[in-house]
Every structure is written in C-alpha cells, then in structure tokens.
Write a protein that holds these residues in place. Structure first.
Motif, PDB file in Angstrom:
ATOM      1  N   CYS A  15       0.814  -1.069  -0.080  1.00  0.00           N
ATOM      2  CA  CYS A  15       0.121  -0.040  -0.094  1.00  0.00           C
ATOM      3  C   CYS A  15       0.844   1.163   0.053  1.00  0.00           C
ATOM      4  CB  CYS A  15      -0.940   0.186   1.354  1.00  0.00           C
ATOM      5  SG  CYS A  15      -2.045  -1.401   1.401  1.00  0.00           S
ATOM      6  N   HIS A 202       4.521   8.784   6.545  1.00  0.00           N
ATOM      7  CA  HIS A 202       3.584   8.302   5.210  1.00  0.00           C
ATOM      8  C   HIS A 202       2.781   7.391   5.515  1.00  0.00           C
ATOM      9  CE1 HIS A 202       5.872  10.433   1.832  1.00  0.00           C
ATOM     10  NE2 HIS A 202       5.255  11.526   2.812  1.00  0.00           N
ATOM     11  N   PHE A 206      -1.281   7.155   5.893  1.00  0.00           N
ATOM     12  CA  PHE A 206      -2.158   6.212   5.146  1.00  0.00           C
ATOM     13  C   PHE A 206      -3.131   5.585   6.035  1.00  0.00           C
ATOM     14  CE2 PHE A 206      -3.246   2.121   3.537  1.00  0.00           C
ATOM     15  CZ  PHE A 206      -3.271   2.552   2.291  1.00  0.00           C
ATOM     16  N   SER A 209      -5.554   8.445   7.624  1.00  0.00           N
ATOM     17  CA  SER A 209      -6.465   8.929   6.622  1.00  0.00           C
ATOM     18  C   SER A 209      -7.634   7.848   6.384  1.00  0.00           C
ATOM     19  CB  SER A 209      -5.618   9.309   5.442  1.00  0.00           C
ATOM     20  OG  SER A 209      -4.813  10.145   5.806  1.00  0.00           O
ATOM     21  N   LEU A 210      -7.311   6.650   5.962  1.00  0.00           N
ATOM     22  CA  LEU A 210      -8.488   5.934   5.834  1.00  0.00           C
ATOM     23  C   LEU A 210      -9.536   5.591   7.086  1.00  0.00           C
ATOM     24  CD1 LEU A 210      -6.864   5.035   3.232  1.00  0.00           C
ATOM     25  CD2 LEU A 210      -7.484   2.527   3.952  1.00  0.00           C
ATOM     26  N   LEU A 215      -9.467  11.099   2.560  1.00  0.00           N
ATOM     27  CA  LEU A 215      -8.814  10.454   1.381  1.00  0.00           C
ATOM     28  C   LEU A 215      -8.089  11.345   0.551  1.00  0.00           C
ATOM     29  CD1 LEU A 215     -11.645   7.966   0.427  1.00  0.00           C
ATOM     30  CD2 LEU A 215      -9.743   7.516   2.120  1.00  0.00           C
ATOM     31  N   LEU A 218      -3.877  10.957   0.507  1.00  0.00           N
ATOM     32  CA  LEU A 218      -3.760   9.649   0.114  1.00  0.00           C
ATOM     33  C   LEU A 218      -2.737  10.353  -1.126  1.00  0.00           C
ATOM     34  CD1 LEU A 218      -6.370   7.180  -0.396  1.00  0.00           C
ATOM     35  CD2 LEU A 218      -4.700   7.279   1.461  1.00  0.00           C
ATOM     36  N   ALA A 221       0.475  10.276   1.121  1.00  0.00           N
ATOM     37  CA  ALA A 221       0.285   9.237   1.953  1.00  0.00           C
ATOM     38  C   ALA A 221       1.089   7.709   1.139  1.00  0.00           C
ATOM     39  CB  ALA A 221      -0.790   8.775   2.768  1.00  0.00           C
ATOM     40  N   LEU A 222       0.755   7.950   0.050  1.00  0.00           N
ATOM     41  CA  LEU A 222       1.085   6.757  -0.844  1.00  0.00           C
ATOM     42  C   LEU A 222       2.453   6.649  -1.194  1.00  0.00           C
ATOM     43  CD1 LEU A 222      -2.219   6.263  -3.365  1.00  0.00           C
ATOM     44  CD2 LEU A 222      -1.180   4.493  -1.619  1.00  0.00           C
ATOM     45  N   TYR A 251      -6.404   9.743  -6.415  1.00  0.00           N
ATOM     46  CA  TYR A 251      -5.760  10.489  -5.304  1.00  0.00           C
ATOM     47  C   TYR A 251      -4.225  10.284  -5.460  1.00  0.00           C
ATOM     48  CZ  TYR A 251     -10.338  10.426  -2.974  1.00  0.00           C
ATOM     49  OH  TYR A 251     -11.731  10.721  -2.879  1.00  0.00           O
ATOM     50  N   TYR A 265      -5.692   4.565  -5.930  1.00  0.00           N
ATOM     51  CA  TYR A 265      -6.699   4.766  -5.153  1.00  0.00           C
ATOM     52  C   TYR A 265      -7.583   6.140  -5.540  1.00  0.00           C
ATOM     53  CZ  TYR A 265      -4.009   1.761  -2.033  1.00  0.00           C
ATOM     54  OH  TYR A 265      -3.390   0.781  -1.472  1.00  0.00           O
TER      55      TYR A 265
END
Length: 304
Positions: A15, A202, A206, A209-210, A215, A218, A221-222, A251, A265
């Motif tokens: 992820c 990050h 991630f 944030s979920l 969102l 992301l 965060a990704l 995102y 995502y």
C-alpha cells in the motif's frame, strides 16, 4: 462427503509505504474446491483459469494448496484427508495481487472445514505467515479489508481496518513478469535516515487517513522510499501510468506488491476513467494489459 468450496480475495501488499506489513483485500477472487476420497493416498488436481498450463506442469506434491491442507491437519492433530482439488484462478498470477497467498489460504480453509475442531482465523494466520514468510498478503486474504500485521516467532499481531466504502481501486495488470525474488533483489541494503523517517510518517498518514475518511491525504501518503523507486524501474512506463492516473482523477497510485500490477486509489466517479488512462499508457506502448475497477473486500476468505 460433499464438495468443500472456498473463495479467497486478491490482495495488494505494501500500500505504498507499508512495506511487508500493510495489505489490502480486493473483490477479485480465486476459487478452490475439494472432494474428499477415502481411497485416495495423495491430492490430485484440476487447474482452470490464469496460469493453468503452468500449474499442470508443476510437481503436484509441491503445490501450496495441498501443503497448506497438510499443515492444518497436522496442527489439528488429525489424519490427512486426501482427495481432488480444483483451482479456478481468476487473479492474474505472478503480478503482485497475492495469487500465491490465495493458494495458501485456500488450502487452509479447505482443510479447516474438514477437521473436528476448526482452527481460528488467528491460528490460520500463523500457519499462513510461516508458509509465506511475511503477513502482508495472507492477513488481508484471511480477514479482508486493510490489515497491518507483523509476524513474531510464535504468533502474528494483526489489526484490521475497515476501508471506506467511497474508496475504489483502479488496477492495471500489464503483461510484464516481475518475480518476487528479483523484485526484492533490487532493493538497497540501506536507505538514508531521513527517507526512512518519511516512510514512517507516510504509512501512519495512510492508515489514519482511511480511518478518518480524509482520502485527499493519499496524494502524499502513498509515496514510498523503500521499494517503489527501485521496483518501478522493472516495470516499463510505470511513472507515466502513475501520472496518467493522477491526471484522470486518482488520489494517487503505487505498485501492488512486487508488481507488475499498478493500483490507483480513487473515488467511484473517476475509477473507470483512471483504469482506462493507466491501461492506455501500456497499450500505446505495445504492452498488452488488463484493467479492473475494484472495491475492498470486507470479508476475507470464506466458504461458498
């Protein structure tokens, strides 16, 4: 006895920044069935779907499904029940969507349905982690949703986080093979301290944030420093596909597992456009590919 039939979801490991600990279950499934035969002295197999020809050519005694079944019988301290296994592979194999993990988890569930005292999901996860070597695919395959897991000597600590229903996933699977072993071989032995710290922030962002449904976070965060910068060199046009995903409304996007699958995502309104945009990058460069518009699986492996 009647046929036992189970389905196991695809998984997207890492992820982004959650290397070897975060994994996401997706609503794309491999299906396994088993018919016990009291006269049988070994497992026999029928393979259908993706990679069936390759699986037929392999030594059946080394098949992960049967090996996983043996582990459950041994743990439950019950005699092995042999018979015929059918594998219906709907998840592209060796592409970073947890196909091998589905074989492990599928075998565990098949055998667990036959023993007198079934093992808990937590006990099955310990066996799966031992077989796989790390829990980032097998945990979400068993529990569904987003899992954060770490394997210890005798147990696996795992937390399950519900994925927001408004979050969807655009997936592109290019016809590019990237073995897990080779994908690990390109990773560095050391990373700068600053980059490691950023990965911690990050990964934390991630997950939170979920949980909080923020969102838009992301997009940051990704981002990853541990594996994506090195593995994307193994996937032609990877960066261009990431850029196309964002331009179409995602995102953010990252490599699924060790690749070559890429996953974006995205919200429901843009998921098809994002999938099409990523697929178009590979198509325009002469690389065959499959695209999927998916959601999170919230159940995990189950008997059907």
């Amino acid at each position: 006895m009647n046929t036992v039939r189970v389905q196991v979801p695809a998984t997207s490991a890492n992820c982004g920044p959650g290397f070897d600990c975060l994994g996401l279950a997706l609503n794309l499934y491999n299906i396994f069935s088993f018919i016990p035969d009291v006269k049988a002295t070994e497992y026999t197999y029928t393979f259908e779907g993706f990679g069936a020809d390759i699986l037929r050519a392999e030594d059946p005694k080394k098949n992960l499904i049967g090996f996983a079944m043996d582990q459950v019988f041994a743990t439950a301290q019950e005699p092995i029940q042999y018979g015929h296994i059918t594998s219906e592979t709907l998840i592209p194999p060796s592409r970073g969507l947890g196909s091998s993990s589905t074989a492990i988890v599928g075998g565990l569930l098949l055998a667990n349905a036959l023993v007198k005292h079934p093992l808990s999901k937590e006990e099955l996860l310990v066996i799966a982690n031992r077989m796989e070597g790390h829990p980032d695919n097998v945990a979400p395959a068993i529990f569904g949703n987003l899992c954060c897991a770490t394997g210890l000597k005798t147990k696996v600590l795992n937390t399950v986080i519900s994925v927001p229903s408004e979050l969807h996933f655009a997936v592109v699977v290019p016809e590019v093979m990237v073995s897990t072993e080779y994908a690990r071989s390109v990773l560095p032995n050391h990373v700068p301290f600053k980059e490691a710290v950023q990965n911690v922030s990050h990964a934390s962002l991630f997950v939170t944030s979920l949980i909080t449904h923020q969102l838009s976070n992301l997009s940051v965060a990704l981002d990853d420093n541990l594996h994506v910068p090195y593995r994307k060199t193994l996937i032609p046009h990877c960066e261009a596909a990431f850029e196309a995903a964002k331009a179409a409304g995602a995102y953010g996007a990252t490599i699924s597992g060790s690749g070559s699958t890429l996953i974006a995502y995205v919200d429901k309104a843009h998921v098809q456009a994002v999938a099409d945009a990523m697929g178009a990058v590979f198509t325009s460069n002469g690389i065959e590919n499959r695209t999927y518009c998916l959601e999170a699986d919230s159940t995990g492996a189950s008997i059907i």
